[in-house]
Design an enzyme around this catalytic site. Structure first.
Site, PDB file in Angstrom:
ATOM      1  N   CYS A  79       0.845  -1.202   0.000  1.00 17.78           N
ATOM      2  CA  CYS A  79       0.000   0.000   0.000  1.00 17.78           C
ATOM      3  C   CYS A  79       0.885   1.258   0.000  1.00 17.78           C
ATOM      4  O   CYS A  79       1.640   1.470  -0.936  1.00 17.78           O
ATOM      5  CB  CYS A  79      -0.995  -0.035   1.159  1.00 17.78           C
ATOM      6  SG  CYS A  79      -2.355   1.167   0.961  1.00 17.78           S
ATOM      7  N   HIS A 185      -3.733  -4.771  -0.293  1.00 18.43           N
ATOM      8  CA  HIS A 185      -3.327  -5.324   1.001  1.00 18.43           C
ATOM      9  C   HIS A 185      -3.393  -6.851   0.954  1.00 18.43           C
ATOM     10  O   HIS A 185      -4.473  -7.422   1.101  1.00 18.43           O
ATOM     11  CB  HIS A 185      -4.257  -4.814   2.105  1.00 18.43           C
ATOM     12  CG  HIS A 185      -4.043  -3.395   2.470  1.00 18.43           C
ATOM     13  ND1 HIS A 185      -3.115  -2.993   3.411  1.00 18.43           N
ATOM     14  CD2 HIS A 185      -4.636  -2.262   2.027  1.00 18.43           C
ATOM     15  CE1 HIS A 185      -3.147  -1.676   3.536  1.00 18.43           C
ATOM     16  NE2 HIS A 185      -4.058  -1.208   2.700  1.00 18.43           N
ATOM     17  N   GLU A 187      -2.589  -8.845   3.229  1.00 22.34           N
ATOM     18  CA  GLU A 187      -3.029  -9.304   4.555  1.00 22.34           C
ATOM     19  C   GLU A 187      -4.531  -9.166   4.765  1.00 22.34           C
ATOM     20  O   GLU A 187      -5.078  -9.687   5.742  1.00 22.34           O
ATOM     21  CB  GLU A 187      -2.265  -8.554   5.658  1.00 22.34           C
ATOM     22  CG  GLU A 187      -2.709  -7.139   5.928  1.00 22.34           C
ATOM     23  CD  GLU A 187      -2.192  -6.091   4.955  1.00 22.34           C
ATOM     24  OE1 GLU A 187      -2.398  -4.899   5.225  1.00 22.34           O
ATOM     25  OE2 GLU A 187      -1.573  -6.470   3.928  1.00 22.34           O
TER      26      GLU A 187
END
Length: 203
Positions: A79, A185, A187
């Site tokens: 990001c 992202h 994650e």
């Protein structure tokens, strides 16, 4: 061991948890010695480009990251962390980035049609450019990942691995040698994101 650089502007817990899910040893740290001893480095980031760039510079961690990248160590920005890999960012002024990848970071409002919500937030399909990079060896064209951003990398065509369509083709992932970045992202991208992190750990 993977070092996640802690310089005050990252979504650290989610990243740490994601690496734990794939069985990888990870350390969240601002310690130069630990970063230098790591096998791989993650540069996370949320917030404004200028503020994050200043924190990296003032802490000295930006120079540590650059020197380790120049030695050939795998580095991935996520990001805002990806955006900081570029030469310049134009968020509330002009700011110097790390300069590890040629290009700049500009508002997506310059390229997406009026009426589309900014920030670009949500799930979008990955569209790969050229030969599929090893970072995406477990990823298929059209797999969806999660974005939250108002700025995008541009003037970086030679480094683009993947784009996502949001009224325009926005840079989704980049690489220059051992330095990589994901605008999305991993994650927060479920099994697809975990597969990308796994591939990074195998580089």
């Amino acid at each position: 061991m993977i070092a996640i650089i802690d310089y005050g502007v990252g979504n650290l817990f989610s990243l740490e948890s994601s690496f734990a899910k794939i069985g990888e040893e990870v350390t969240v740290t601002s310690d130069e010695k630990i970063i230098r001893s790591a096998d791989r480095i993650i540069l996370p980031g949320v917030g404004a480009f200028g503020d994050a760039a200043a924190k990296l510079k003032d802490s000295g961690l930006g120079e540590v990251l650059k020197s380790e990248a120049e030695k050939g160590k795998p580095v991935m920005g996520i990001c805002l962390g990806m955006q900081l890999l570029f030469e310049k960012g134009y968020e509330y002024g002009e700011h110097e980035g790390l300069g590890l990848i040629p290009g700049s970071v500009k508002p997506i409002s310059d390229v997406v049609p009026a009426g589309l919500k900014i920030p670009h937030m949500g799930w979008n399909a990955l569209i790969f450019r050229g030969e599929q990079h090893p970072l995406f060896k477990y990823t298929k064209p059209g797999d969806c990942v999660y974005f939250v951003h108002s700025f995008h990398a541009t003037d970086c065509e030679e480094s683009v691995l993947a784009v996502a369509e949001y009224g325009a083709m926005l840079t989704a992932a980049v690489a220059r040698g051992n330095v990589m970045g994901c605008q999305f992202h991993p994650e927060k991208s479920g099994d697809v994101g975990l597969a990308i992190l796994k591939a990074f750990c195998e580089l």
